[in-house]
Design an enzyme around this catalytic site. Structure first.
Site, PDB file in Angstrom:
ATOM      1  N   ASP A  44       0.835  -1.203   0.000  1.00 31.68           N
ATOM      2  CA  ASP A  44       0.000   0.000   0.000  1.00 31.68           C
ATOM      3  C   ASP A  44       0.867   1.250   0.000  1.00 31.68           C
ATOM      4  O   ASP A  44       0.568   2.228  -0.681  1.00 31.68           O
ATOM      5  CB  ASP A  44      -0.893   0.023   1.237  1.00 31.68           C
ATOM      6  CG  ASP A  44      -2.005  -1.001   1.146  1.00 31.68           C
ATOM      7  OD1 ASP A  44      -2.830  -1.074   2.059  1.00 31.68           O
ATOM      8  OD2 ASP A  44      -2.040  -1.731   0.119  1.00 31.68           O
ATOM      9  N   LEU A  94     -40.822   8.787 -20.600  1.00 30.99           N
ATOM     10  CA  LEU A  94     -41.652   8.980 -21.790  1.00 30.99           C
ATOM     11  C   LEU A  94     -42.970   8.242 -21.658  1.00 30.99           C
ATOM     12  O   LEU A  94     -43.013   7.123 -21.133  1.00 30.99           O
ATOM     13  CB  LEU A  94     -40.923   8.438 -23.021  1.00 30.99           C
ATOM     14  CG  LEU A  94     -39.654   9.166 -23.449  1.00 30.99           C
ATOM     15  CD1 LEU A  94     -38.907   8.360 -24.490  1.00 30.99           C
ATOM     16  CD2 LEU A  94     -40.013  10.541 -24.000  1.00 30.99           C
ATOM     17  N   GLU A 127     -36.018   8.742 -33.422  1.00 31.59           N
ATOM     18  CA  GLU A 127     -34.792   8.017 -33.040  1.00 31.59           C
ATOM     19  C   GLU A 127     -35.166   6.668 -32.469  1.00 31.59           C
ATOM     20  O   GLU A 127     -36.234   6.537 -31.888  1.00 31.59           O
ATOM     21  CB  GLU A 127     -34.074   8.753 -31.885  1.00 31.59           C
ATOM     22  CG  GLU A 127     -33.616  10.127 -32.159  1.00 31.59           C
ATOM     23  CD  GLU A 127     -33.463  10.929 -30.853  1.00 31.59           C
ATOM     24  OE1 GLU A 127     -33.214  10.345 -29.791  1.00 31.59           O
ATOM     25  OE2 GLU A 127     -33.614  12.157 -30.933  1.00 31.59           O
ATOM     26  N   LYS A 129     -35.322   3.890 -29.659  1.00 31.12           N
ATOM     27  CA  LYS A 129     -35.324   3.983 -28.194  1.00 31.12           C
ATOM     28  C   LYS A 129     -34.345   2.941 -27.668  1.00 31.12           C
ATOM     29  O   LYS A 129     -34.568   1.739 -27.792  1.00 31.12           O
ATOM     30  CB  LYS A 129     -36.725   3.731 -27.643  1.00 31.12           C
ATOM     31  CG  LYS A 129     -36.783   3.886 -26.134  1.00 31.12           C
ATOM     32  CD  LYS A 129     -38.220   3.884 -25.653  1.00 31.12           C
ATOM     33  CE  LYS A 129     -38.323   4.121 -24.162  1.00 31.12           C
ATOM     34  NZ  LYS A 129     -37.651   3.123 -23.358  1.00 31.12           N
ATOM     35  N   ASP A 131     -32.288   0.590 -25.255  1.00 33.97           N
ATOM     36  CA  ASP A 131     -32.597  -0.097 -24.005  1.00 33.97           C
ATOM     37  C   ASP A 131     -31.351  -0.110 -23.118  1.00 33.97           C
ATOM     38  O   ASP A 131     -30.635  -1.094 -23.029  1.00 33.97           O
ATOM     39  CB  ASP A 131     -33.040  -1.535 -24.328  1.00 33.97           C
ATOM     40  CG  ASP A 131     -33.802  -2.146 -23.177  1.00 33.97           C
ATOM     41  OD1 ASP A 131     -34.028  -1.429 -22.180  1.00 33.97           O
ATOM     42  OD2 ASP A 131     -34.155  -3.324 -23.274  1.00 33.97           O
ATOM     43  N   TYR A 238     -29.025  12.395 -26.619  1.00 33.93           N
ATOM     44  CA  TYR A 238     -30.302  12.647 -27.290  1.00 33.93           C
ATOM     45  C   TYR A 238     -31.195  13.727 -26.666  1.00 33.93           C
ATOM     46  O   TYR A 238     -32.300  13.960 -27.124  1.00 33.93           O
ATOM     47  CB  TYR A 238     -31.110  11.357 -27.438  1.00 33.93           C
ATOM     48  CG  TYR A 238     -31.363  10.603 -26.138  1.00 33.93           C
ATOM     49  CD1 TYR A 238     -32.065  11.192 -25.106  1.00 33.93           C
ATOM     50  CD2 TYR A 238     -30.916   9.302 -25.976  1.00 33.93           C
ATOM     51  CE1 TYR A 238     -32.304  10.507 -23.933  1.00 33.93           C
ATOM     52  CE2 TYR A 238     -31.148   8.602 -24.808  1.00 33.93           C
ATOM     53  CZ  TYR A 238     -31.842   9.216 -23.783  1.00 33.93           C
ATOM     54  OH  TYR A 238     -32.076   8.547 -22.621  1.00 33.93           O
ATOM     55  N   LYS A 302     -40.231  12.892 -31.334  1.00 28.18           N
ATOM     56  CA  LYS A 302     -40.157  14.147 -30.585  1.00 28.18           C
ATOM     57  C   LYS A 302     -40.596  15.287 -31.491  1.00 28.18           C
ATOM     58  O   LYS A 302     -40.075  15.409 -32.611  1.00 28.18           O
ATOM     59  CB  LYS A 302     -38.714  14.407 -30.132  1.00 28.18           C
ATOM     60  CG  LYS A 302     -38.151  13.297 -29.267  1.00 28.18           C
ATOM     61  CD  LYS A 302     -36.683  13.510 -28.933  1.00 28.18           C
ATOM     62  CE  LYS A 302     -36.183  12.299 -28.149  1.00 28.18           C
ATOM     63  NZ  LYS A 302     -34.744  12.339 -27.889  1.00 28.18           N
ATOM     64  N   LYS A 326     -43.597   1.737 -28.725  1.00 29.55           N
ATOM     65  CA  LYS A 326     -42.900   0.513 -28.315  1.00 29.55           C
ATOM     66  C   LYS A 326     -43.108  -0.624 -29.310  1.00 29.55           C
ATOM     67  O   LYS A 326     -44.155  -0.718 -29.957  1.00 29.55           O
ATOM     68  CB  LYS A 326     -43.422   0.061 -26.938  1.00 29.55           C
ATOM     69  CG  LYS A 326     -43.266   1.078 -25.831  1.00 29.55           C
ATOM     70  CD  LYS A 326     -41.830   1.357 -25.469  1.00 29.55           C
ATOM     71  CE  LYS A 326     -41.257   0.326 -24.558  1.00 29.55           C
ATOM     72  NZ  LYS A 326     -41.624   0.505 -23.158  1.00 29.55           N
ATOM     73  N   CYS A 420     -59.241 -13.712   3.125  1.00 33.12           N
ATOM     74  CA  CYS A 420     -57.859 -13.293   2.861  1.00 33.12           C
ATOM     75  C   CYS A 420     -56.901 -14.423   3.243  1.00 33.12           C
ATOM     76  O   CYS A 420     -56.957 -14.914   4.367  1.00 33.12           O
ATOM     77  CB  CYS A 420     -57.556 -12.038   3.667  1.00 33.12           C
ATOM     78  SG  CYS A 420     -55.818 -11.576   3.612  1.00 33.12           S
ATOM     79  N   CYS A 423     -54.721 -13.087   6.496  1.00 31.37           N
ATOM     80  CA  CYS A 423     -55.229 -12.883   7.856  1.00 31.37           C
ATOM     81  C   CYS A 423     -56.555 -13.587   8.098  1.00 31.37           C
ATOM     82  O   CYS A 423     -57.051 -13.590   9.229  1.00 31.37           O
ATOM     83  CB  CYS A 423     -55.385 -11.389   8.146  1.00 31.37           C
ATOM     84  SG  CYS A 423     -56.681 -10.605   7.180  1.00 31.37           S
ATOM     85  N   CYS A 438     -59.400  -7.680   0.913  1.00 31.62           N
ATOM     86  CA  CYS A 438     -59.362  -8.141   2.303  1.00 31.62           C
ATOM     87  C   CYS A 438     -59.891  -7.015   3.177  1.00 31.62           C
ATOM     88  O   CYS A 438     -59.554  -5.844   2.968  1.00 31.62           O
ATOM     89  CB  CYS A 438     -57.919  -8.463   2.662  1.00 31.62           C
ATOM     90  SG  CYS A 438     -57.592  -8.463   4.419  1.00 31.62           S
ATOM     91  N   CYS A 444     -54.213  -7.032   9.091  1.00 26.81           N
ATOM     92  CA  CYS A 444     -53.780  -8.036   8.118  1.00 26.81           C
ATOM     93  C   CYS A 444     -52.276  -7.895   7.904  1.00 26.81           C
ATOM     94  O   CYS A 444     -51.807  -6.853   7.431  1.00 26.81           O
ATOM     95  CB  CYS A 444     -54.523  -7.834   6.805  1.00 26.81           C
ATOM     96  SG  CYS A 444     -53.841  -8.836   5.466  1.00 26.81           S
TER      97      CYS A 444
HETATM   98  S1  IVH Z   1     -35.830  11.241 -24.855  1.00 24.50           S
HETATM   99  C1  IVH Z   1     -37.650  14.189 -21.956  1.00 24.50           C
HETATM  100  N1  IVH Z   1     -34.772   9.572 -26.559  1.00 24.50           N
HETATM  101  O1  IVH Z   1     -36.351   5.978 -22.455  1.00 24.50           O
HETATM  102  C2  IVH Z   1     -37.431  12.994 -22.776  1.00 24.50           C
HETATM  103  N2  IVH Z   1     -35.230   8.786 -24.355  1.00 24.50           N
HETATM  104  O2  IVH Z   1     -38.897   5.377 -21.263  1.00 24.50           O
HETATM  105  C3  IVH Z   1     -36.104  12.434 -22.548  1.00 24.50           C
HETATM  106  N3  IVH Z   1     -34.561   6.487 -23.944  1.00 24.50           N
HETATM  107  O3  IVH Z   1     -35.890   7.905 -19.564  1.00 24.50           O
HETATM  108  C4  IVH Z   1     -35.978  11.122 -23.132  1.00 24.50           C
HETATM  109  N4  IVH Z   1     -33.737   6.101 -25.943  1.00 24.50           N
HETATM  110  O4  IVH Z   1     -33.847   6.682 -20.609  1.00 24.50           O
HETATM  111  C5  IVH Z   1     -35.234   9.741 -25.299  1.00 24.50           C
HETATM  112  N5  IVH Z   1     -33.773   8.244 -28.138  1.00 24.50           N
HETATM  113  C6  IVH Z   1     -34.244   8.395 -26.910  1.00 24.50           C
HETATM  114  C7  IVH Z   1     -34.200   7.372 -25.939  1.00 24.50           C
HETATM  115  C8  IVH Z   1     -34.718   7.608 -24.673  1.00 24.50           C
HETATM  116  C9  IVH Z   1     -33.957   5.597 -24.742  1.00 24.50           C
HETATM  117  C10 IVH Z   1     -34.967   6.201 -22.558  1.00 24.50           C
HETATM  118  C11 IVH Z   1     -34.667   7.286 -21.549  1.00 24.50           C
HETATM  119  C12 IVH Z   1     -35.996   7.603 -20.913  1.00 24.50           C
HETATM  120  C13 IVH Z   1     -36.745   6.355 -21.170  1.00 24.50           C
HETATM  121  C14 IVH Z   1     -38.236   6.556 -21.111  1.00 24.50           C
END
Ligand code: IVH
Length: 702
Positions: A44, A94, A127, A129, A131, A238, A302, A326, A420, A423, A438, A444
Site C-alpha cells: 500500500d 416517456l 430516433e 429507443k 434499451d 439525445y 419528438k 414501443k 384473505c 389474515c 381483504c 392483516c
Molecule cells: S428522450 C424528456 N430519446 O427511455 C425525454 N429517451 O422510457 C427524454 N430512452 O428515460 C428522453 N432512448 O432513458 C429519449 N432516443 C431516446 C431514448 C430515450 C432511450 C430512454 C430514456 C428515458 C426512457 C423513457
C-alpha cells in the site's frame, strides 16, 4: 539518472509528460490487481508513493493533467455509497404508444394543445429507443463536471468518476463555451460486448448478466471506476437538461450541435415531415432491429420545433412533446404450476400464476399476473394448463391465453378464495368492481407489510439498503411494524450488526441512509402513506395545495362527516372542506373519498402522528413565486381562442397558480372564454374577479 528517479523540481515539461504517462499506466495496473483480482503486487505504501508522485507532478504542471488522470479516477477509497444529487432540471420519462392508433392520438393531442388544425403536419425528430440507462452529463464552460444517474428523475446518484472512463463521453467539449450545458442520453453495451463480458465472467466464476441492459447498469454502478473502465460502455446523446444558453430552434439542429461538441448521436436519427412518415420510420426500424448491434425497445417521436416543445411542457413526469412507440411484447409458451393469491397494500387480492420458468426476451420469467378473478374465469385458466405469456419492457408478465388443445384432463380449476389468505378476514368484492379486497386493514399482516414496502419504495422514502426483502425480514423479526419504526431502528443496532452478511459497516450505512431521509419532501411523504388512488402526481398536487400534512389531515377530517354521508351532511350542501378537496383540479369524488377515509381512520392517524415525530416534511418549492398569479386559485371556463384550455392551465400552474375545476368563494380569478356558462354566473354571484382571455394574458405575460 532515469526520469522515474528524478526529483519533481528537476523535470522538464517533456520529462513530466513521459512520467505522467508511466504513472497512469502503473497506477491503473496496480489498482486493477488490487480491486479486481484481489492480488496486489506492491505494498500500500508503494502504491501511495506512486499516487503522491503523480499528484506532485500535476501540481507543478497543472496544464499537463491527463483527462484520465489517476487523481481524477482512482486513489480515493472506493465509497460504499454514491452521493445523491438533485437534478437542476428533472429527468423525465416517456409516455408509451403501443400501436399506430396510440401514436396518431399523440399527434392529435399535440395539435389540440397547440390549438393547431387537426390536419396540419407536425415534423418529428425520430430516433430508436435505446434499451440502456439514462444519464445526465453536466458541462461547465465545456468541461465535464458531473455525471448523474436518472434515479427517480428528481434526484440521482453521482457516478462522475465512473462515466469519466467511457470514451464516448468527452471530457472537454469542442466549441462549447456555455456556462452550463447538461446533455442527456443513454449508456448501453453492444450485444457483442455483452456476450464477451459474460463469457469472461463465466470463466472467472463471476456474476453473469441477464441482458446487455443489466450488464451496462451493473458496470456503471461499480464502486471502483477501474472496473467500469474495463467494461465496454457506449453512449448516445439525445436530450438537453439545464442550459445557460440556447442557440438552436429544433431538436434536429440540437442533435447536429451535439455532434459538433463531440458526442455520438444515434446514426439512425432522422427528421420526418409528419406522423404518417414517423410510422413508416417505425416499420423500417422494426425490420432492421435484429441486425442492430444494440438492444432497442421502440422508437421515440419528438416534436421537432423547440418553441412547440416549450409550449407543450410536461404532464406529471413525461413531456407532452414526445412519445415512445414501443415494439410489441415478446411472447412464449409455458405451463402453469400453481396459482397464488397476493394481498396488496390496499387489501386487493391479485392472482399470480406460478410458471415453469421460461426465457422471454432475454429474461427468465417464473411468475405472471392473472389480474383478477374474472380474468381467470373468462379465459378459463386452470392449474396445469399450457399458456401463452408475454413480457413487455418493465411491465409485469401476463398470461394471454390457454392452449386448450394441449389439455390432458389433469388440469384443475382454481377456486377463488373469499377469505384473505394472509389474515383470514372476509375478502369482499363490491358490486360493479373487479377487485376482491381483504377487510382486515392493518390487522392483516400482508397489508401491513406491503404498506411498509411501499413506504420505502423508490418514489417514496427510497432508503438505500432497505429494500423489500430486508423490510420483510425485519418485520418478521419484530423490528418493524409501522413506518415510524424505521427511524427507531438504532434501538436494534447490535442485533442488526450481528445479522448474517451484515456488520458495522452495513449498519452504519443503513443508519446514515435513514438519517438522510428524516428531511423528506412532503409529496414523497404523502405518496409513501400509500393511500388508494394517490400516485405521485396527485401527491404533488396535494403537497402544493396544502403545504403541510397537518393542513391536509385537518381538511380531510373536516370533510369526513360529509363523506360518510354520501358527500352531503344531512339536509345541507356539501361542506367547505369537501369542496376544497374536490375543487382541486383532477381530484374527483372517488379520490377525495379515499383520502378522507384513510386520513380519518384512527389507526392511520396515530401512525402518522408517530411518524411526524421523527420526520420533517419539506413543503414543495413555490413555483415562480414572483409572478402576479402565484398562489392564486384560477378557474378556466368556456372556449379560449389564443390557446387550448390545457395549455392555459399548464401555463398558469407553471406560474404558481392553483387551477381549480369549480368556482368557490376561495377562487381568485375566473377566466372566461366564449360561451362561458354557469361558472361565470357563479363567479359573478360570489363577487370573484372575472377576466377575459386578453386580460388574463396581459396579467400573466407582464
Ligand atoms: S428522450 C424528456 N430519446 O427511455 C425525454 N429517451 O422510457 C427524454 N430512452 O428515460 C428522453 N432512448 O432513458 C429519449 N432516443 C431516446 C431514448 C430515450 C432511450 C430512454 C430514456 C428515458 C426512457 C423513457
Amino acid at each position: 539518472m532515469e526520469i522515474k528517479d528524478m526529483a519533481v523540481a528537476d523535470l522538464t515539461e517533456a520529462d513530466a509528460i513521459t512520467e505522467l504517462d508511466r504513472l497512469a499506466v502503473a497506477i491503473s495496473h496496480h489498482n486493477h490487481m488490487y480491486h479486481r483480482n484481489d492480488a496486489p503486487e506492491i505494498s500500500d505504501a508503494a502504491f501511495d508513493a506512486l499516487m503522491r508522485r503523480n499528484m506532485d507532478i500535476e501540481a507543478a504542471f497543472p496544464h499537463l493533467i491527463r483527462l484520465d488522470s489517476p487523481s481524477l479516477t482512482v486513489g480515493t477509497a472506493p465509497s460504499t455509497q454514491f452521493g445523491k444529487y438533485r437534478h437542476h432540471v428533472p429527468m423525465l420519462s416517456l409516455a408509451n404508444a403501443f400501436d399506430n392508433a396510440d401514436a396518431m392520438d399523440f399527434d392529435q393531442r399535440v395539435k389540440r394543445f397547440l390549438n393547431l388544425p387537426a390536419e396540419q403536419d407536425i415534423p418529428y425528430s425520430v430516433e430508436p429507443k435505446i434499451d440502456g440507462l439514462s444519464i445526465s452529463l453536466r458541462y461547465e464552460y465545456g468541461k465535464l463536471v458531473a455525471g448523474i444517474t436518472r434515479g427517480d428523475g428528481v434526484e440521482g446518484e453521482d457516478v462522475t468518476a465512473n462515466i469519466r472512463t467511457i470514451s464516448d463521453i468527452p471530457e472537454q467539449l469542442t466549441q462549447c463555451d456555455f456556462a452550463v450545458a447538461e446533455i442527456r442520453g443513454e449508456i448501453f453495451m453492444t450485444k457483442a460486448d455483452f456476450f464477451a463480458l459474460n463469457e469472461n465472467q463465466q470463466q472467472t466464476n463471476s456474476k453473469v448478466f441477464a441482458n446487455p441492459r443489466n450488464a451496462a447498469a451493473g458496470s456503471l454502478r461499480q464502486k471502483d471506476p477501474t472496473i467500469t473502465a474495463a467494461r465496454a460502455l457506449r453512449f448516445f446523446a439525445y436530450a438537453a437538461g439545464e442550459m445557460s444558453a440556447w442557440n438552436v430552434t429544433s431538436h434536429h439542429d440540437y442533435l447536429m450541435l451535439l455532434e459538433t461538441w463531440g458526442f455520438v448521436i444515434n446514426p439512425l436519427s432522422a427528421l420526418v415531415a409528419n406522423i404518417a412518415d414517423a410510422l413508416k420510420y417505425y416499420d423500417h426500424i422494426a425490420a432492421i432491429r435484429a441486425d442492430l448491434d444494440y438492444d432497442i425497445d421502440g422508437v421515440v417521436y419528438k416534436v421537432d420545433q423547440l418553441d412547440y416543445q416549450n409550449r407543450l411542457g410536461q404532464v406529471s413526469r413525461s413531456p407532452r412533446w414526445a412519445i415512445a412507440h414501443k415494439f410489441p411484447a415478446e411472447k412464449a409458451q409455458t405451463h402453469i404450476l400453481g396459482i397464488d393469491i397476493q394481498v396488496g397494500r390496499t387489501g386487493a387480492l391479485t392472482p399470480v400464476a406460478r410458471l415453469q420458468p421460461v426465457t422471454v426476451g432475454g429474461v427468465v420469467v417464473s411468475n405472471a399476473t392473472l389480474h383478477n378473478e374474472d380474468y381467470i374465469t373468462d379465459k378459463d385458466i386452470r392449474i396445469g394448463d399450457q399458456v401463452q405469456i408475454q413480457r413487455a419492457g418493465d411491465v409485469i408478465p401476463q398470461v394471454l391465453g390457454v392452449d386448450v388443445e394441449a389439455r390432458d384432463g389433469n388440469e384443475t380449476v382454481f377456486i377463488y378464495p373469499d377469505h384473505c389468505p394472509s389474515c383470514g378476514s372476509p375478502a369482499i368484492r363490491p358490486e360493479g368492481e373487479a377487485v376482491r379486497r381483504c377487510t382486515g386493514q392493518l390487522s392483516c399482516p400482508a397489508q401491513l407489510l406491503e404498506r411498509l414496502k411501499h413506504f420505502v419504495s423508490r418514489d417514496a422514502f427510497d432508503i438505500e439498503g432497505l429494500g423489500a426483502r430486508i423490510i420483510e425480514e425485519l418485520h418478521q423479526e419484530g423490528m418493524l411494524n409501522e413506518p415510524a419504526d424505521i427511524f427507531h431502528l438504532n434501538r436494534y443496532r447490535d442485533t442488526l450488526a450481528a445479522r448474517d452478511g451484515w456488520g458495522e459497516l452495513s449498519v452504519n450505512n443503513l443508519f446514515s441512509a435513514i438519517e438522510q431521509r428524516r428531511n423528506i419532501p412532503l409529496e414523497r411523504l404523502i405518496y409513501g402513506l400509500g393511500i388508494r388512488q394517490i400516485g405521485q402526481a396527485t401527491s404533488l398536487l396535494l403537497a402544493r395545495h396544502f403545504g403541510s400534512l397537518e393542513q391536509l389531515i385537518a381538511t380531510a377530517q373536516a370533510a369526513n362527516d360529509v363523506a360518510i354521508n354520501d358527500h352531503k351532511a344531512p339536509n345541507q350542501a356539501p361542506n367547505q372542506a369537501w369542496q376544497t378537496l374536490t375543487g382541486i383540479d383532477q381530484i374527483g369524488d372517488s379520490v377525495a373519498h379515499d383520502i378522507v377515509r384513510f386520513l380519518s381512520d384512527d389507526h392511520n392517524q396515530q401512525a402518522i402522528n408517530r411518524l411526524l415525530e421523527v420526520v420533517h416534511p419539506i413543503p414543495p418549492e413555490a413555483v415562480a413565486s414572483d409572478s402576479p398569479v402565484a398562489g392564486k386559485t384560477v378557474v378556466f371556463t368556456g372556449t379560449l381562442l389564443q390557446m387550448s384550455r390545457a395549455e392555459a392551465k399548464a401555463k398558469a400552474e407553471l406560474l404558481g397558480a392553483k387551477v381549480a375545476g369549480s368556482v368557490s368563494a376561495k377562487t381568485d380569478y375566473v377566466v372566461i372564454g366564449a360561451d362561458a356558462g354557469s361558472k361565470a354566473r357563479k363567479a359573478e354571484a360570489l363577487g370573484v374577479t372575472i377576466l377575459d382571455e386578453e386580460r388574463w394574458l396581459a396579467l400573466t405575460q407582464s
